[in-house]
Design an enzyme around this catalytic site. Structure first.
Site, PDB file in Angstrom:
ATOM      1  CE  LYS A 145      -3.512   4.572  -1.907  1.00  0.00           C
ATOM      2  NZ  LYS A 145      -4.561   4.996  -2.857  1.00  0.00           N
ATOM      3  CE1 TYR A 167      -4.085   1.978   0.554  1.00  0.00           C
ATOM      4  CE2 TYR A 167      -2.694   3.238   2.054  1.00  0.00           C
ATOM      5  CZ  TYR A 167      -3.863   3.108   1.319  1.00  0.00           C
ATOM      6  OH  TYR A 167      -4.791   4.114   1.339  1.00  0.00           O
TER       7      TYR A 167
END
Length: 263
Positions: free
Chosen positions: A165, A161
């Protein structure tokens, strides 16, 4: 090429809109007077159609488009249908994203690939086809992606994740440079702990005061009383970024996190 017409936000496309942040963004943009195409995956189609009915209560045109943002042909078709149904595309909000909690040494590579596929490849594809449409229209535009405070600081257990990002920030900056001459701005929002289904976990009971979001707060190094907010705070930032007067804001990943990350 003829001189471009003045940018006016009329039509938006929001991905991952069946719930959470995407839903709040779509509703806010409709309240602001935009027609809105909303996207999500087939398993969320029921909620997506309910959202369309809510959007129409604002007196706006709205259409539900089912597509997987990780698949190029589906994204291409999604943008085309939004334009066919609503007439043009002025705002793209590449919001769709997924997450999983696992340490790198235990990482299933298929899970890694799926997270990067949705959160990064999906944003890139939305950026690509929205940009092409806006360039063709020659009226400028607003492209917005989903980063995170975990795109500005690492945390244990969320490497895929975080990687996705962080990468969205670099992609956003690069595309902002590429599209500046077309009067298209490209920005991202970087949320902190936003109370949606993504931040609701069975593990909440094991952390802090056992409230919604406590496991996520622990993950990013906050206690139970650390800052959190509802998805409307992200919708508010998007509402501002899409306005004509924000032409001087581009290439940014704007923190909306209650002061967790200061830069």
């Amino acid at each position: 090429m003829a001189a471009p017409e003045a940018y006016v936000p009329r039509v938006a496309l929001v991905t991952g809109a069946a719930q959470g942040i995407g839903r709040a963004i779509a509703l806010r943009l409709a309240a602001d007077g935009l027609d809105v195409a909303v996207n999500d995956i087939p398993s969320n189609v029921g909620e997506l159609h309910k959202l369309v009915e809510e959007l129409r209560e604002y007196g706006r045109l709205a259409v539900a488009i089912v597509a997987d943002v990780a698949k190029e042909e589906e994204v291409k078709a999604m943008v085309k249908r939004a334009v066919d149904e609503l007439g043009e595309l002025n705002v793209m909000v590449a919001n769709a994203g997924i997450a999983a909690v696992t340490n790198v040494v235990d990482m299933d590579v298929d899970v890694w690939d799926r997270i990067l596929s949705v959160n990064l490849r999906g944003v890139m594809l939305c950026y690509k086809y929205a940009a092409a449409q806006m360039i063709e229209q020659n009226r400028g535009g607003r492209i917005i992606g989903a980063s995170s405070i975990l795109g500005k600081k690492g945390a244990p257990g969320v490497s895929a994740y975080c990687a996705s990002k962080f990468a969205v920030r670099g992609l956003t900056q690069s595309l902002a440079c590429e599209l500046a001459s077309h009067k298209i701005t490209v920005n991202a929002y970087a949320p902190g702990v936003i109370l949606t289904e993504m931040t609701r976990s069975k593990l909440d009971a094991k952390f802090g005061q056992g409230r919604h979001g406590d496991a996520t707060k622990a993950l990013v190094g906050l206690d139970s009383n650390g800052p959190d907010a509802g998805p409307e705070v992200i919708a508010s930032i998007v509402s501002y970024i899409v306005k004509p007067e924000t032409y001087f804001i581009t290439g940014q990943a704007i923190n909306v996190d209650g002061g967790v990350c200061l830069s």
